[in-house]
Design a protein around this motif. Structure first.
Motif, PDB file in Angstrom:
ATOM      1  N   VAL A 160       0.877  -1.171   0.000  1.00 50.01           N
ATOM      2  CA  VAL A 160       0.000   0.000   0.000  1.00 50.01           C
ATOM      3  C   VAL A 160       0.917   1.224   0.000  1.00 50.01           C
ATOM      4  CG1 VAL A 160      -1.810   1.268   1.197  1.00 50.01           C
ATOM      5  CG2 VAL A 160      -1.774  -1.238   1.305  1.00 50.01           C
ATOM      6  N   TYR A 161       0.954   1.935  -1.138  1.00 50.42           N
ATOM      7  CA  TYR A 161       1.838   3.088  -1.262  1.00 50.42           C
ATOM      8  C   TYR A 161       1.207   4.307  -0.590  1.00 50.42           C
ATOM      9  CZ  TYR A 161       4.857   0.576  -4.473  1.00 50.42           C
ATOM     10  OH  TYR A 161       5.732  -0.339  -5.021  1.00 50.42           O
ATOM     11  N   LYS A 162       2.055   5.079   0.065  1.00 49.62           N
ATOM     12  CA  LYS A 162       1.599   6.306   0.702  1.00 49.62           C
ATOM     13  C   LYS A 162       1.396   7.384  -0.354  1.00 49.62           C
ATOM     14  CE  LYS A 162       3.854   5.382   5.126  1.00 49.62           C
ATOM     15  NZ  LYS A 162       4.805   5.893   6.158  1.00 49.62           N
ATOM     16  N   VAL A 163       0.442   8.258  -0.084  1.00 54.18           N
ATOM     17  CA  VAL A 163       0.114   9.341  -1.018  1.00 54.18           C
ATOM     18  C   VAL A 163       0.360  10.662  -0.310  1.00 54.18           C
ATOM     19  CG1 VAL A 163      -1.715  10.428  -2.363  1.00 54.18           C
ATOM     20  CG2 VAL A 163      -1.582   7.921  -2.219  1.00 54.18           C
ATOM     21  N   ARG A 164       1.054  11.578  -1.017  1.00 57.26           N
ATOM     22  CA  ARG A 164       1.310  12.908  -0.483  1.00 57.26           C
ATOM     23  C   ARG A 164       0.964  13.947  -1.548  1.00 57.26           C
ATOM     24  NH1 ARG A 164       6.257  12.292   0.776  1.00 57.26           N
ATOM     25  NH2 ARG A 164       5.877  11.569   2.916  1.00 57.26           N
ATOM     26  N   GLN A 175       7.227   5.397  -0.738  1.00 59.41           N
ATOM     27  CA  GLN A 175       7.085   4.783   0.575  1.00 59.41           C
ATOM     28  C   GLN A 175       5.832   3.912   0.624  1.00 59.41           C
ATOM     29  OE1 GLN A 175       7.084   8.423   2.914  1.00 59.41           O
ATOM     30  NE2 GLN A 175       9.156   7.957   3.658  1.00 59.41           N
ATOM     31  N   TYR A 176       5.911   2.804   1.325  1.00 56.16           N
ATOM     32  CA  TYR A 176       4.755   1.903   1.385  1.00 56.16           C
ATOM     33  C   TYR A 176       4.749   1.108   2.684  1.00 56.16           C
ATOM     34  CZ  TYR A 176       8.242  -1.537  -0.073  1.00 56.16           C
ATOM     35  OH  TYR A 176       9.345  -2.332  -0.144  1.00 56.16           O
ATOM     36  N   THR A 177       3.574   0.610   3.001  1.00 53.96           N
ATOM     37  CA  THR A 177       3.405  -0.368   4.079  1.00 53.96           C
ATOM     38  C   THR A 177       2.757  -1.594   3.465  1.00 53.96           C
ATOM     39  OG1 THR A 177       1.254   0.577   4.659  1.00 53.96           O
ATOM     40  CG2 THR A 177       3.173   1.389   5.880  1.00 53.96           C
ATOM     41  N   TRP A 178       2.478  -2.588   4.320  1.00 47.52           N
ATOM     42  CA  TRP A 178       1.865  -3.820   3.825  1.00 47.52           C
ATOM     43  C   TRP A 178       0.468  -3.999   4.405  1.00 47.52           C
ATOM     44  CZ3 TRP A 178       4.027  -6.767   0.055  1.00 47.52           C
ATOM     45  CH2 TRP A 178       5.366  -6.498  -0.255  1.00 47.52           C
ATOM     46  N   ARG A 179      -0.388  -4.535   3.591  1.00 49.44           N
ATOM     47  CA  ARG A 179      -1.765  -4.803   4.004  1.00 49.44           C
ATOM     48  C   ARG A 179      -2.017  -6.304   3.933  1.00 49.44           C
ATOM     49  NH1 ARG A 179      -5.914  -1.305   1.031  1.00 49.44           N
ATOM     50  NH2 ARG A 179      -5.086  -2.389  -0.798  1.00 49.44           N
ATOM     51  N   ALA A 180      -2.626  -6.829   5.025  1.00 54.77           N
ATOM     52  CA  ALA A 180      -2.974  -8.251   5.059  1.00 54.77           C
ATOM     53  C   ALA A 180      -4.325  -8.459   4.381  1.00 54.77           C
ATOM     54  CB  ALA A 180      -3.037  -8.747   6.496  1.00 54.77           C
ATOM     55  N   ARG A 181      -4.410  -9.528   3.599  1.00 49.70           N
ATOM     56  CA  ARG A 181      -5.673  -9.907   2.951  1.00 49.70           C
ATOM     57  C   ARG A 181      -6.003 -11.346   3.365  1.00 49.70           C
ATOM     58  NH1 ARG A 181      -8.989  -6.443   0.516  1.00 49.70           N
ATOM     59  NH2 ARG A 181      -9.249  -7.663  -1.403  1.00 49.70           N
ATOM     60  N   TYR A 182      -7.251 -11.558   3.724  1.00 50.24           N
ATOM     61  CA  TYR A 182      -7.640 -12.889   4.204  1.00 50.24           C
ATOM     62  C   TYR A 182      -9.091 -13.151   3.844  1.00 50.24           C
ATOM     63  CZ  TYR A 182      -9.901 -10.231   7.918  1.00 50.24           C
ATOM     64  OH  TYR A 182     -10.689  -9.358   8.605  1.00 50.24           O
ATOM     65  N   LYS A 183      -9.490 -14.414   3.790  1.00 48.51           N
ATOM     66  CA  LYS A 183     -10.865 -14.811   3.463  1.00 48.51           C
ATOM     67  C   LYS A 183     -11.727 -14.762   4.721  1.00 48.51           C
ATOM     68  CE  LYS A 183     -11.689 -15.985  -0.885  1.00 48.51           C
ATOM     69  NZ  LYS A 183     -11.715 -17.409  -1.259  1.00 48.51           N
TER      70      LYS A 183
END
Length: 421
Positions: free
Chosen positions: A7-11, A18-26
């Motif tokens: 997930v890229y940061k927006v400015r 810059q980015y962080t990570w997002r968890a995806r699950y069912k």
């Protein structure tokens, strides 16, 4: 299968490097859930796999529900409860005065016993209020567990540690402030309040009726007859009946969504518990006074207002406070008549004190505890509450003691009649 995505940061409206990570699950319904904010891909994936494992094991809690604020869930929880009216008032008073100012915006999952315990020690109200507040918070958090907003209630089974600041609220009541009244005092107060309102004072003192039970007493439940086999014949005495369905009048606030002002209402409700449903034995002098009152009183409720409606607590307070506390003389003003000065009889005396008075008299007269509990609407504790039962002889002894107490007080006052005709 859980996975992680960047997930890229927006400015300033532009994507940065810059980015962080997002968890995806069912999720259980087959849709994809997500949780952002992880610093690494591994942590995001492990978190998502943990969610899927919880789902398979049937212990999954939706993270979105765990982030619901305590205040928002409290409104939902209160709306789902159906306690007696007075309990609703007490709960909202605790919430608005003590709990919500601190915890309204806290997410459910962020509430810990460490923080709640520390907060409780800063409270400056009475210790009993602190305890009630913690109990209510724990009940609400247990409701959040039942509603699957959180996995466990962090307050359940915990006890306060250390000392709170509740001593700052003032010294403990002295024994003189924890009131009971001599019978002469109850009679003087009853005479001052008159044959109708004063009769409620007498009835409370000599039977121990609760406030809501007294003003909700219907004439159909007044001076019924108890009849029990006794000594080769029958024991009979007049009674007041507290019904199971409409045992007392409750007064409380109704909260309407979007309306700031609370609406006060009254309604008949069941008594507070099963032991409060009872028949109360009435001594002879009181039975005679009630019988005369019923003949002359036109309304269904024995202790109603002159118009036949139930008394509100604050309106009754306007009557009993000057009668007990005393007042100065006033001159005639418009349609308001002049009033003579009243010397204090027992400042601060309340209807609750009169109920305490009755139970104190029973103890002083050595009334059998199992009967005293029954007449007060209390559960007799322990195994003796299962094995012991009031007998006609116990009842006769109690009634004779109450009658003697009345007659002795009348002699001490030099009265021949309760009401000063």
């Amino acid at each position: 299968m859980a996975y992680a995505e960047k997930v890229y940061k927006v400015r300033n409206g532009k994507q940065t490097k810059q980015y962080t990570w997002r968890a995806r699950y069912k999720r259980p319904d087959g849709t994809w859930g997500s949780e952002p904010g992880f610093p690494t891909k591994t942590l995001a994936k492990e978190w998502g796999e943990g969610q899927e494992a919880s789902i398979r094991e049937g212990r999954w809690i939706d993270p979105a529900l765990s982030r619901v604020t305590f205040g928002a869930f409290t409104k939902k929880w209160m709306a789902a409860q159906t306690p007696r009216g007075r309990t609703v008032i007490n709960r909202w008073e605790l919430l608005e005065r003590h709990i919500l100012p601190r915890w309204e915006h806290a997410p459910l999952h962020a509430i810990t016993w460490f923080d709640v315990d520390a907060w409780s020690r800063t409270m400056t109200c009475a210790q009993s209020v602190v305890g009630h507040a913690l109990t209510l918070m724990s009940q609400i958090m247990t409701g959040a567990v039942d509603a699957r907003h959180i996995q466990v209630n962090p307050l359940y089974g915990r006890r306060k540690t250390g000392k709170s600041n509740s001593a700052a609220a003032g010294p403990r009541k002295s024994s003189e402030e924890e009131k009971w009244a001599p019978p002469e005092t109850v009679l003087r107060l009853a005479r001052r309040m008159g044959p109708v309102n004063g009769l409620l004072v007498l009835t409370t003192g000599w039977t121990g009726l609760r406030w809501g039970e007294g003003i909700g007493l219907h004439r159909r439940n007044t001076l019924l007859t108890r009849r029990q086999a006794y000594d080769g014949g029958f024991f009979e005495c007049p009674i007041l009946r507290v019904e199971a369905d409409e045992g007392e009048v409750a007064e409380y606030s109704v909260r309407e969504e979007g309306v700031k002002r609370k609406k006060r209402i009254q309604r008949l409700e069941p008594p507070k518990n099963a032991t409060s449903v009872r028949d109360i034995d009435v001594p002879p002098f009181l039975a005679a006074l009630l019988q005369k009152h019923l003949v002359e009183w036109p309304h269904d409720y024995v202790f109603s207002t002159p118009s036949g409606t139930w008394w509100w607590r604050n309106n009754w307070g306007i009557l009993i406070r000057p009668a007990a506390d005393g007042r100065g003389a006033t001159k005639r003003h418009g349609r308001w008549p002049a009033k003579e000065a009243w010397e204090p009889i027992m400042p601060g005396l309340t209807m609750r004190d009169l109920r305490h008075t009755h139970d104190t008299w029973q103890a002083e007269d050595n009334v059998a505890p199992v009967l005293a509990h029954e007449q007060a609407g209390h559960k007799f504790p322990g195994i003796k509450g299962v094995y012991q039962h009031p007998t006609p002889e116990m009842r006769q002894y109690r009634l004779e003691a109450l009658q003697r107490r009345f007659e002795r007080a009348m002699r001490n006052l030099g009265w021949s009649d309760v009401w000063d005709v």
